[in-house]
Design an enzyme around this catalytic site. Structure first.
Site, PDB file in Angstrom:
ATOM      1  N   CYS A  13       0.956  -1.208  -0.028  1.00 56.44           N
ATOM      2  CA  CYS A  13       0.071   0.080   0.194  1.00 56.44           C
ATOM      3  C   CYS A  13       0.649   1.369  -0.001  1.00 56.44           C
ATOM      4  O   CYS A  13       0.154   2.341  -0.031  1.00 56.44           O
ATOM      5  CB  CYS A  13      -0.997  -0.062   1.198  1.00 56.44           C
ATOM      6  N   LYS A  16       0.064   3.244  -3.127  1.00 60.74           N
ATOM      7  CA  LYS A  16      -0.914   3.958  -3.561  1.00 60.74           C
ATOM      8  C   LYS A  16      -0.681   5.527  -3.699  1.00 60.74           C
ATOM      9  O   LYS A  16       0.305   6.049  -3.332  1.00 60.74           O
ATOM     10  CB  LYS A  16      -1.902   3.986  -2.267  1.00 60.74           C
ATOM     11  N   ASP A  46     -15.161   5.727   1.244  1.00 59.38           N
ATOM     12  CA  ASP A  46     -15.138   4.593   2.062  1.00 59.38           C
ATOM     13  C   ASP A  46     -14.447   3.429   1.558  1.00 59.38           C
ATOM     14  O   ASP A  46     -13.708   3.302   0.622  1.00 59.38           O
ATOM     15  CB  ASP A  46     -16.732   4.135   2.310  1.00 59.38           C
ATOM     16  N   ASP A  47     -14.608   2.209   2.315  1.00 61.96           N
ATOM     17  CA  ASP A  47     -13.655   1.215   1.940  1.00 61.96           C
ATOM     18  C   ASP A  47     -14.196   0.124   0.605  1.00 61.96           C
ATOM     19  O   ASP A  47     -13.296  -0.385   0.186  1.00 61.96           O
ATOM     20  CB  ASP A  47     -13.454   0.247   3.199  1.00 61.96           C
ATOM     21  N   ASP A  87     -11.253  -5.106   2.789  1.00 65.04           N
ATOM     22  CA  ASP A  87     -12.337  -3.941   2.597  1.00 65.04           C
ATOM     23  C   ASP A  87     -13.680  -4.674   2.721  1.00 65.04           C
ATOM     24  O   ASP A  87     -14.636  -3.765   3.243  1.00 65.04           O
ATOM     25  CB  ASP A  87     -12.235  -3.290   1.232  1.00 65.04           C
ATOM     26  N   GLY A 134     -10.470 -14.142 -13.315  1.00 67.69           N
ATOM     27  CA  GLY A 134      -9.580 -13.244 -13.219  1.00 67.69           C
ATOM     28  C   GLY A 134      -9.216 -12.684 -14.490  1.00 67.69           C
ATOM     29  O   GLY A 134      -9.562 -12.947 -15.449  1.00 67.69           O
ATOM     30  N   HIS A 135      -8.262 -11.745 -14.422  1.00 74.13           N
ATOM     31  CA  HIS A 135      -7.570 -11.155 -15.949  1.00 74.13           C
ATOM     32  C   HIS A 135      -6.275 -10.645 -15.518  1.00 74.13           C
ATOM     33  O   HIS A 135      -5.813 -10.437 -14.499  1.00 74.13           O
ATOM     34  CB  HIS A 135      -8.323  -9.793 -15.948  1.00 74.13           C
ATOM     35  N   SER A 136      -5.152 -11.210 -16.862  1.00 70.02           N
ATOM     36  CA  SER A 136      -3.876 -11.084 -16.492  1.00 70.02           C
ATOM     37  C   SER A 136      -3.229 -10.160 -17.538  1.00 70.02           C
ATOM     38  O   SER A 136      -4.000 -10.328 -18.835  1.00 70.02           O
ATOM     39  CB  SER A 136      -3.072 -12.304 -16.359  1.00 70.02           C
ATOM     40  N   ASP A 222     -10.449  -0.114   7.565  1.00 68.17           N
ATOM     41  CA  ASP A 222      -9.274  -0.673   7.693  1.00 68.17           C
ATOM     42  C   ASP A 222      -7.911   0.090   7.366  1.00 68.17           C
ATOM     43  O   ASP A 222      -8.291   0.985   6.716  1.00 68.17           O
ATOM     44  CB  ASP A 222      -8.992  -2.078   6.905  1.00 68.17           C
TER      45      ASP A 222
END
Length: 342
Positions: A13, A16, A46-47, A87, A134-136, A222
């Site tokens: 994080c 970010k 918000d989260d 989250d 998912g995605h890659s 969080d």
């Protein structure tokens, strides 16, 4: 690891965008027609987003991904997944499905990718959710995370800004993992400190959220990339103030020691620039100030609730092995939004 220098350049994080920069961009986005079923959107900071499906059911949507902050790809996968799943817990929800988000260099050892995905999948399973796809994409650097969907009763969801004067503020995990990971990247963190930080970051907030669900939680978030004080500033929402006792805040002693050696992150300084004007320190050591601004990856829950409930919740959390502590209280708005003293 052969790919170590490529794999771990610093992430989590700490990667970010700064809160101030992000706010200026988000404020300029077109809003579109209002939807009464969108209970929480990006404008609330918000989260997660919450969309009502019926009177008793709403979906919670979130996503989070970042570059590695540790050299072990399996541990990185666990941390990134735990961070994204958090989250949902911060909103009072339960995890249902998750989708992988992957950026990976085609020239890198695919066994590394396999270990990242294995770590993430195990955390999704531990959360009680289902990994649904998912995605890659091929990229110059490694990045990994999840898009997560959960469910919540709209009447029982947590917002981050619902605190009330007289509420206690309770934190469920220790602070300082960002500083420890920074020290590790330059070879200054002890193996013991890094192991403790990784254990904290790979611990789901599921148990903490389960305990919280039994009490009258007025607000919850969080603690992640904006640091303890940055997220606390969001909780005050411009209408409340709070007092924090820094001696009661749980943090890793090694993190304070490394901060004293100026093993700091640029992200922490961005957090100080953004939230610092709303904070007054009285008798707080410099190292502790840095810990309070330190961006956390997969940090703990920070909850606001009545004192009687906070005392009981703290004991419930400690019985589950979590280093929970009541770190302060919310007050009516004063001239100082966040007062930190010992």
């Amino acid at each position: 690891m052969e790919d170590k220098l490529i794999f771990c350049k610093g992430g989590g994080c700490t990667a970010k965008l700064g809160a101030g920069i992000l706010s200026r961009v988000l404020d300029r986005l077109p809003r579109g027609p209002a939807d009464e079923n969108l209970l929480v959107g990006y404008d609330s900071r918000d989260d997660g987003a919450v969309y009502r499906l019926s009177d008793g059911l709403a979906c919670v949507h979130t996503l989070d991904f970042f570059p590695p902050m540790v050299d072990d790809p399996y541990a990185f996968g666990q941390i990134a997944a735990a961070n994204a799943l958090s989250d949902i817990y911060a909103m009072g929800g339960a995890v249902r499905t998750a989708l992988n988000i992957v950026c990976f260099p085609e020239a890198m050892d695919l066994n590394i990718l396999g270990e990242i995905l294995r770590g993430g999948a195990e955390k999704v399973i531990e959360s009680g959710g289902v990994l649904a796809g998912g995605h890659s994409i091929a990229d110059s650097d490694v990045k990994y995370g999840l898009s997560v969907t959960g469910v919540v009763d709209p009447e029982k969801m947590y917002r981050n800004n619902g605190g009330r004067p007289g509420d206690c503020l309770l934190l469920t995990k220790r602070l300082g993992v960002g500083i420890i990971c920074t020290a590790n990247r330059v070879g200054e963190a002890s193996p013991e400190a890094l192991a403790a930080a990784v254990q904290s970051m790979t611990t789901l907030n599921r148990d903490a959220a389960d305990c919280c669900s039994r009490y009258d939680i007025h607000a919850c978030t969080d603690v992640t990339g904006f640091g303890f004080l940055g997220h606390l500033h969001e909780m005050m929402d411009g209408r409340l103030s709070c007092r924090i006792d820094w001696k009661r805040v749980p943090y890793f002693p090694e993190a304070a020691a490394y901060a004293d050696e100026f093993l700091l992150t640029a992200a922490a300084q961005r957090n100080r620039n953004h939230a610092g004007p709303f904070v007054r320190f009285e008798g707080t050591p410099f190292a502790v100030e840095e810990v309070l601004f330190d961006p956390q990856t997969s940090g703990g829950l920070l909850a606001a609730l009545p004192e009687a409930d906070a005392l009981k919740l703290r004991e419930d959390l400690r019985q589950r092995g979590l280093p929970a502590e009541i770190v302060g209280e919310i007050t009516e708005k004063t001239g100082v939004e966040i007062l930190v003293r010992g």
